[in-house]
Enzyme design. Structure first.
Site, PDB file in Angstrom:
ATOM      1  N   SER A 284      -3.553  -8.623  -3.746  1.00 47.08           N
ATOM      2  CA  SER A 284      -4.027  -8.403  -2.638  1.00 47.08           C
ATOM      3  C   SER A 284      -3.743  -7.360  -1.483  1.00 47.08           C
ATOM      4  O   SER A 284      -4.099  -6.577  -0.840  1.00 47.08           O
ATOM      5  CB  SER A 284      -5.406  -8.746  -2.418  1.00 47.08           C
ATOM      6  OG  SER A 284      -5.559  -9.665  -1.742  1.00 47.08           O
TER       7      SER A 284
ATOM      8  N   GLU B 234     -15.002  -4.755  11.880  1.00 39.27           N
ATOM      9  CA  GLU B 234     -14.251  -6.040  11.828  1.00 39.27           C
ATOM     10  C   GLU B 234     -13.398  -5.750  11.222  1.00 39.27           C
ATOM     11  O   GLU B 234     -12.907  -5.309  10.256  1.00 39.27           O
ATOM     12  CB  GLU B 234     -15.581  -7.240  11.398  1.00 39.27           C
ATOM     13  CG  GLU B 234     -15.674  -7.439  10.124  1.00 39.27           C
ATOM     14  CD  GLU B 234     -16.191  -6.139   9.545  1.00 39.27           C
ATOM     15  OE1 GLU B 234     -16.792  -5.775   9.607  1.00 39.27           O
ATOM     16  OE2 GLU B 234     -15.434  -6.004   8.200  1.00 39.27           O
TER      17      GLU B 234
ATOM     18  N   LYS C  46      -7.634  -3.006   1.316  1.00 38.73           N
ATOM     19  CA  LYS C  46      -8.288  -2.670   1.719  1.00 38.73           C
ATOM     20  C   LYS C  46      -8.435  -1.143   1.290  1.00 38.73           C
ATOM     21  O   LYS C  46     -10.294  -0.857   2.000  1.00 38.73           O
ATOM     22  CB  LYS C  46      -8.394  -3.437   2.995  1.00 38.73           C
ATOM     23  CG  LYS C  46      -8.521  -4.501   2.701  1.00 38.73           C
ATOM     24  CD  LYS C  46     -10.226  -5.202   3.231  1.00 38.73           C
ATOM     25  CE  LYS C  46      -9.751  -6.842   3.330  1.00 38.73           C
ATOM     26  NZ  LYS C  46     -11.200  -7.435   3.593  1.00 38.73           N
TER      27      LYS C  46
END
Lengths: 416, 279
Positions: A398, A131, A109
């Site tokens: 990830s 969010e 991210k």
């Protein structure tokens, strides 16, 4: 639905209105439209500015810790070759893990958040909203806001606040305000609604840092651009390790940013098989899943046209997945397009399969994956034994699993 | 081609007063009660009726209208029932304009062509679709205009003079000025600034301008009506409806009256002022 004509390139999208085929677009309230247009302009200017790229490169290297390793998963490979042998096959792909979980903040991210926060600074925005589902995007946003002294408000579904407590503590520690969202299903889609409501209200000073390749144009393109460093590094690292392209790529999909990041560099390499893995929750035959492509249809939500889970009257269904990060009833519009053109194949893994893969990877490689990429690992366990030994398979790891230990322990409780 | 909306605003202009535009959610709290309320609105003083098409994810709406949509959906409201409600209203009133307001997905899934045909046949006059900006006009706006429905666009404080022509290009019926940057039912607009904004919009269009978002009381409605062609009241009516429901969210004998008496007050507010600006 007949498949759209095969384009000359899968890497040329979106068009100037933000469309990937029929998907994407800018379906937002008029209040937001000028902001979306301003963002599009600011991003185009930044992209063309070498100083912006240089600044990003410095932080990627020294703050995020890139490049992330491409790691040969030797014991997982050996294990799956044993599985193949037990079925009378001499196959079993060679498996590499792209180690995005080693990035600062513990997931992919941060690649995207860094790009957006540096852009917000260029635009003079002092207040950042985001969010978050699993909390990884929220943590990454809170982290960079701390680093650059920006106000940070993170909207998180009340259900997710409960099941991802460690990340809520992390965000608080980093100085962000976490707002538990009580509306709707109280998960990621509702957090996104609430963030949009905040943005509509605080238009002048606020930058909305979307965490995935969804939302109105330019977000799906911009977030993909920031994440595509994953695939570019993989391309180079695989050349160093094996002297050639990988044969297949696998990544989990919620909104689909880690997958888009891994896939994009390889979309025009026809020899590379591409697999996205959606969350099948309790199974696609139940209504408790999050598999928008496998069980949804095209509709319009959160600023873009894409595959969505909904009923026959166009009302959005609640998604379900053991993994909060995949618990979203939509998917990035570029994935919808890759699905319809057939360039990528979209599989699904159930909660049960993900839990199993979570344990397999932990025990064989000493790497505890997040529940999200555990869905991708689950399909590796299925696909790799059927591939030949010289097949090079890359799975995007990830995120790391620390945040999930509580919920995994709860699910495995009776069996531990 | 004129619609009931054009005719209604023309009549009110002759009368020298602004319109009271009322918003309620179709099917809230149930289909029968909602129809009874809508049938009573013109007598209570509503000049234009907006009906919400409920949606699970209304990203521009505040808590009051979010909850109204969820009540309607829980009671089984569908697009087909919303259109049936309009037919039910039209059976007894052929003059009061009806505008359907909501989000694109339920229309897209119903099918754009089928929706426009059914809406026109039911007696709908105009559409407001919050998440369809001019950039997406080919989706619904242009087909709606072709089908003879008004497409009413929202203009907001962020819509500057450079953008206004884009927003107004395919707008018809009236312009809905969103008086605040924010969600429905939030802050109360400042009447003076609203008047300036309405004047700004009128420099770009001959269409009537109605003002909404945050108009709650007869006094607000009066001050808005002094400077605009219409005052839109939504969340306050939806709140009045909600407070008349029983503990399970079901209608009571007070529900219809709770809405109509507030509409009466608002109508008195709107009618109590002579227009200060020529339309």
């Amino acid at each position: 639905m007949s498949a759209p004509a095969r384009p000359n390139s899968f890497r040329s999208g979106p068009d100037r209105h933000g469309h990937f085929g029929i998907f994407g677009g800018r379906f937002v309230a008029e209040t937001l439209m000028p902001l979306v247009l301003e963002l599009e302009k600011a991003y185009a200017a930044a992209k063309a500015d070498p100083a912006y790229q240089r600044e990003m490169d410095v932080y990627l290297a020294h703050y995020v810790g890139r490049p992330s390793p491409l790691y040969f998963a030797e014991r997982l490979t050996a294990h799956l070759r044993d599985v193949a042998a037990a079925n009378g096959s001499s196959g079993g792909a060679k498996i590499y893990l792209k180690r995005e979980e080693l990035n600062h903040t513990g997931s992919h991210k941060v690649n995207n958040v860094l790009g957006q926060i540096l852009l917000a600074r260029r635009m003079g925005k002092q207040r950042i909203i985001a969010e978050t589902g699993a909390g990884m995007h929220g943590v990454a946003t809170a982290t960079l806001c701390a680093r650059f002294g920006l106000e940070c408000v993170v909207y998180m579904g009340a259900v997710d606040v409960e099941r991802q407590k460690p990340n809520v503590f992390r965000m608080n520690m980093l100085g962000a305000k976490v707002v538990p969202v009580q509306s709707g299903a109280r998960t990621l889609k509702d957090a996104m609604n609430e963030a949009l409501r905040d943005w509509v209200t605080n238009v002048a000073d606020t930058f909305y840092c979307i965490g995935t390749v969804a939302g109105p144009h330019p977000y799906p393109m911009m977030v993909r651009d920031f994440q595509s460093i994953i695939g570019r590094e993989t391309h180079e690292q695989m050349h160093q390790a094996e002297g050639r392209l990988p044969d297949s790529l696998i990544a989990c999909i919620g909104g689909g940013s880690n997958a888009m990041g891994l896939f994009h560099r390889f979309l025009d390499e026809p020899s590379v098989e591409i697999y996205g893995v959606e969350a099948a929750g309790r199974g696609l035959h139940t209504c408790l899943h999050a598999a928008s492509l496998n069980a949804g249809r095209p509709g319009v939500l959160h600023g873009n046209r894409t595959y969505l889970l909904m009923n026959d009257d166009g009302q959005i269904n609640e998604a379900h997945s053991i993994s909060a990060g995949l618990d979203y009833p939509g998917i990035g519009p570029e994935h919808s397009w890759l699905h319809e053109t057939g360039r990528a194949k979209y599989l699904s893994a159930t909660d049960e399969e993900a839990l199993n893969a979570f344990q397999v990877l932990s025990k064989l490689e000493g790497i505890i994956p997040a529940l999200e990429p555990a869905h991708a690992i689950a399909k590796v366990l299925e696909l790799a034994p059927a591939k030949p030994r010289d097949h090079l398979m890359v799975v995007n790891l990830s995120g790391r699993g620390d945040k999930d230990l509580d919920s995994v322990a709860q699910h495995l409780g009776s069996r531990l | 081609m004129t619609t009931r909306i054009d005719r209604r605003f023309a009549t009110l202009k002759e009368e020298g007063r602004a319109a009271l535009v009322t918003f309620l959610m179709a099917g809230d709290p149930d289909a029968d009660t909602a129809l009874a309320i809508v049938k009573a609105l013109p007598d209570a003083g509503a000049d234009v009726i907006e009906l919400g098409m409920p949606f699970t994810d209304p990203m521009a709406d505040g808590p009051a209208i979010q909850a109204a949509g969820l009540r309607a959906l829980k009671a089984g409201q569908t697009m087909a029932k919303t259109l049936a409600m309009v037919r039910g209203f039209r059976a007894g009133d052929d003059a009061t304009p009806i505008v359907l307001m909501g989000y694109y997905n339920p229309i897209y899934i119903y099918g754009v062509d089928r929706f426009l045909a059914d809406a026109k046949a039911a007696g709908v006059d105009g559409l407001i679709v919050v998440d369809l900006p001019p950039e997406e006009d080919t989706e619904l706006c242009l087909p709606a205009l072709k089908a003879g429905l008004n497409f009413i666009r929202l203009a907001t404080p962020t819509t500057d003079d450079r953008r206004l022509p884009t927003v107004l290009a395919n707008t018809s019926g009236f312009v809905y000025y969103v008086s605040i940057t924010g969600i429905t039912g939030a802050a109360t607009p400042d009447a003076g600034r609203v008047g300036d904004a309405v004047a700004r919009i009128k420099r770009h269009t001959a269409l009537p301008v109605a003002v909404g978002f945050g108009v709650k009381t007869a006094a607000h409605a009066r001050s808005i009506a002094a400077g605009a062609d219409g005052a839109v009241v939504g969340s306050a009516l939806v709140d009045a409806l909600r407070s008349s429901l029983d503990a399970d969210g079901k209608a009571t004998s007070k529900t219809v009256k709770a809405v109509t008496s507030l509409v009466r007050e608002l109508a008195e507010g709107v009618r109590g002022v002579a227009r200060q600006t020529a339309g």
